[in-house]
Design a protein around this motif. Structure first.
Motif, short mmCIF file in Angstrom:
data_model
loop_
_atom_site.label_atom_id
_atom_site.label_comp_id
_atom_site.label_asym_id
_atom_site.label_seq_id
_atom_site.Cartn_x
_atom_site.Cartn_y
_atom_site.Cartn_z
N ASP A 1 -32.48 -91.32 -5.22
CA ASP A 1 -31.94 -92.66 -5.39
C ASP A 1 -30.60 -92.70 -4.67
OD1 ASP A 1 -31.80 -95.23 -6.22
OD2 ASP A 1 -31.38 -94.80 -8.32
N ASN A 2 -30.67 -92.64 -3.32
CA ASN A 2 -29.46 -92.39 -2.52
C ASN A 2 -28.88 -93.64 -1.86
OD1 ASN A 2 -31.25 -92.81 -0.29
ND2 ASN A 2 -31.80 -90.64 -0.32
N GLY A 3 -29.42 -94.80 -2.19
CA GLY A 3 -28.85 -96.03 -1.65
C GLY A 3 -29.35 -96.41 -0.28
N PHE A 4 -30.28 -95.65 0.28
CA PHE A 4 -30.84 -95.96 1.60
C PHE A 4 -32.22 -96.59 1.45
CE2 PHE A 4 -27.49 -93.22 2.93
CZ PHE A 4 -27.24 -93.53 4.26
N ALA A 5 -32.44 -97.70 2.12
CA ALA A 5 -33.76 -98.31 2.16
C ALA A 5 -34.55 -97.85 3.39
CB ALA A 5 -33.65 -99.84 2.16
N PHE A 6 -33.86 -97.34 4.39
CA PHE A 6 -34.46 -96.79 5.60
C PHE A 6 -33.90 -95.38 5.80
CE2 PHE A 6 -34.14 -101.36 6.03
CZ PHE A 6 -35.43 -101.73 6.40
N ASN A 7 -34.73 -94.47 6.25
CA ASN A 7 -34.35 -93.05 6.38
C ASN A 7 -34.01 -92.44 5.02
OD1 ASN A 7 -32.75 -92.45 9.64
ND2 ASN A 7 -34.88 -92.60 9.06
N GLU A 8 -34.59 -93.01 3.95
CA GLU A 8 -34.33 -92.46 2.62
C GLU A 8 -34.91 -91.06 2.48
OE1 GLU A 8 -38.28 -94.54 2.37
OE2 GLU A 8 -36.32 -95.04 3.22
N ASP A 9 -36.06 -90.79 3.13
CA ASP A 9 -36.63 -89.44 3.10
C ASP A 9 -35.69 -88.44 3.76
OD1 ASP A 9 -38.86 -90.86 2.19
OD2 ASP A 9 -40.25 -89.53 3.23
N LEU A 10 -35.18 -88.80 4.94
CA LEU A 10 -34.26 -87.92 5.65
C LEU A 10 -33.04 -87.59 4.79
CD1 LEU A 10 -32.99 -86.50 8.11
CD2 LEU A 10 -32.22 -88.76 8.89
N MET A 11 -32.46 -88.62 4.18
CA MET A 11 -31.25 -88.39 3.39
C MET A 11 -31.53 -87.54 2.16
SD MET A 11 -28.91 -89.60 5.17
CE MET A 11 -27.61 -89.33 3.98
N ALA A 12 -32.68 -87.75 1.52
CA ALA A 12 -33.03 -86.93 0.36
C ALA A 12 -33.22 -85.48 0.78
CB ALA A 12 -34.30 -87.46 -0.29
N ARG B 1 -36.41 -77.10 -10.06
CA ARG B 1 -35.03 -76.81 -10.46
C ARG B 1 -34.01 -77.25 -9.41
NH1 ARG B 1 -33.45 -72.45 -7.48
NH2 ARG B 1 -35.12 -71.10 -6.66
N ILE B 2 -34.42 -77.41 -8.16
CA ILE B 2 -33.45 -77.77 -7.12
C ILE B 2 -33.34 -79.28 -6.94
CG2 ILE B 2 -33.88 -75.61 -5.90
CD1 ILE B 2 -35.38 -77.26 -3.76
N LEU B 3 -34.18 -80.04 -7.63
CA LEU B 3 -34.21 -81.48 -7.42
C LEU B 3 -33.30 -82.20 -8.42
CD1 LEU B 3 -38.00 -82.15 -6.75
CD2 LEU B 3 -36.17 -81.63 -5.12
N ASP B 4 -32.43 -83.03 -7.89
CA ASP B 4 -31.59 -83.90 -8.68
C ASP B 4 -32.06 -85.33 -8.41
OD1 ASP B 4 -29.59 -85.56 -9.67
OD2 ASP B 4 -27.97 -84.24 -9.06
N ALA C 1 -40.43 -102.44 -13.08
CA ALA C 1 -40.20 -103.59 -12.22
C ALA C 1 -39.94 -103.11 -10.81
CB ALA C 1 -39.02 -104.40 -12.74
N GLN C 2 -40.26 -103.95 -9.84
CA GLN C 2 -40.11 -103.51 -8.45
C GLN C 2 -38.67 -103.15 -8.13
OE1 GLN C 2 -41.25 -106.35 -5.46
NE2 GLN C 2 -40.86 -104.93 -3.78
N CYS C 3 -38.45 -101.89 -7.78
CA CYS C 3 -37.11 -101.40 -7.46
C CYS C 3 -37.09 -100.66 -6.13
CB CYS C 3 -36.62 -100.45 -8.56
SG CYS C 3 -36.43 -101.22 -10.17
N GLY C 4 -38.25 -100.45 -5.51
CA GLY C 4 -38.30 -99.75 -4.23
C GLY C 4 -38.79 -98.32 -4.36
N VAL C 5 -39.16 -97.75 -3.22
CA VAL C 5 -39.79 -96.44 -3.22
C VAL C 5 -38.86 -95.34 -3.72
CG1 VAL C 5 -39.18 -96.00 -0.79
CG2 VAL C 5 -41.15 -94.83 -1.79
N SER C 6 -37.58 -95.42 -3.41
CA SER C 6 -36.65 -94.38 -3.86
C SER C 6 -36.55 -94.36 -5.38
CB SER C 6 -35.27 -94.58 -3.24
OG SER C 6 -35.31 -94.37 -1.84
N ALA C 7 -36.44 -95.55 -5.98
CA ALA C 7 -36.36 -95.62 -7.44
C ALA C 7 -37.66 -95.14 -8.07
CB ALA C 7 -36.04 -97.04 -7.87
#
Length: 331
Positions: free
Chosen positions: A180-191, A172-175, A69-75
């Motif tokens: 899924d960091n709670g950001f809808a904008f700048n989510e790439d930067l935060m990840a 191995r470094i990816l969690d 179901a639609q949850c957004g790009v981060s999900a």
């Protein structure tokens, strides 16, 4: 890596991208390093994208479809990362459903990471509207950016950029929580900020390995939501507050530059009055930082940003006219 597992995974979040998805899939399928799995994560599309994903998987056993179901790009990216890790791949890359890979993208970046002994690698990207640019020759050498230089590059070097899509990462470094960091904008930067803080460095290959499509429906051309101003500022505050001592000057400069940049995004718009609350808050921060050695007088701050900061708070009407004339509006 488990028996039979692919070397790499490509995670593609898909939402109503039917007009561009086939050529994106074709560019991934044409990679000169064929040992990969591609996870097409259909995020509740309503335009037939889900069927195109199924069609791709039926025609190439390297492609797999996840429907949600639609949850957004981060999900969607989180779901792809979980699937990739469960399948035992060694490397993970990301591609947006309307963009294109250089045919040497995976081979070059994974090779650079391996040869440098680092758990991540990146390249530059270019942009296009209609026909994609010609694929550039691939350099043989890669640069090693060791900590904290790789974090500084993430914040300030536009060749490295905030994007997840011009990079590969050791699985191995990816969690999944990093995405899924709670950001809808700048989510790439935060990840990337979370991931880069965990690693000792990143390899950089100086070629345009990722082709970013600009069109009216792409994220960077959608109407500027007031909430995006608040979230981008929140991301910059978070980075400033969580920077290690050796990164503090860099993070302070990034924060102040973000304030000035966001103000310019508002001032260049014909409907700037819609953002008067956000602009007022930004101008308070910009004005307060003009004489601050950590902010407006930070040695890491470009002269152009210092001039823009002064103009934003002291010559606002004139500066708004300059912004509207010289800067591209975000529509």
């Amino acid at each position: 890596m488990s028996a039979g597992a692919a070397l790499a995974a490509v995670v593609v979040p898909v939402y109503n991208a039917a007009a561009y998805l086939p050529v994106c899939i074709a560019a991934i399928a044409a990679q000169t390093m064929p040992d990969f799995r591609c996870y097409l994560v259909d995020d509740g599309s309503t335009d037939g994208s889900g069927a195109l994903c199924e069609q791709a998987a039926a025609g190439d056993d390297r492609f797999f479809v996840l429907h949600q179901a639609q949850c957004g790009v981060s999900a969607a990216r989180t779901a792809g990362v979980r699937a990739a890790r469960a399948d035992g791949v060694s490397w993970v890359a990301f591609c947006d459903a309307d963009d294109l890979y250089h045919p040497e993208f995976l081979r070059t970046l994974i090779g650079a990471a391996r040869s440098s002994g680092l758990p991540a690698a990146c390249c530059r990207y270019d942009s296009f509207t209609d026909a994609p640019p010609a694929d550039a020759p691939v350099p043989e050498e890669a640069q090693r950016m060791m900590a904290p230089d790789h974090l500084d590059a993430l914040l300030h070097d536009h060749r490295v950029d905030f994007s997840l899509c011009n990079k590969v990462y050791a699985a191995r470094i990816l969690d999944p929580a990093d995405f899924d960091n709670g950001f809808a904008f700048n989510e790439d930067l935060m990840a990337n900020w979370q991931v880069f803080n965990k690693i000792e460095g990143c390899a950089f290959v100086d070629f345009d390995g990722y082709h970013y499509r600009q069109h009216a429906a792409s994220a960077s051309h959608r109407p500027l939501a007031p909430a995006s101003i608040d979230e981008q500022r929140r991301a910059a505050i978070y980075i400033r507050q969580h920077a290690a001592p050796e990164m503090q000057e860099s993070a302070d400069a990034f924060y102040y530059e973000k304030l000035v940049y966001l103000a310019s995004m508002i001032l260049r718009r014909e409907d700037a009055d819609r953002y008067r609350i956000q602009l007022g808050e930004l101008c308070v921060g910009i004005r307060a930082g003009l004489e601050d050695k950590r902010l407006g007088r930070n040695p890491r701050l470009p002269l152009s940003i210092r001039v823009s900061a002064f103009a934003t708070v002291h010559c606002t009407v004139l500066w708004a006219a300059v912004c509207r004339r010289l800067l591209k509006d975000r529509r």
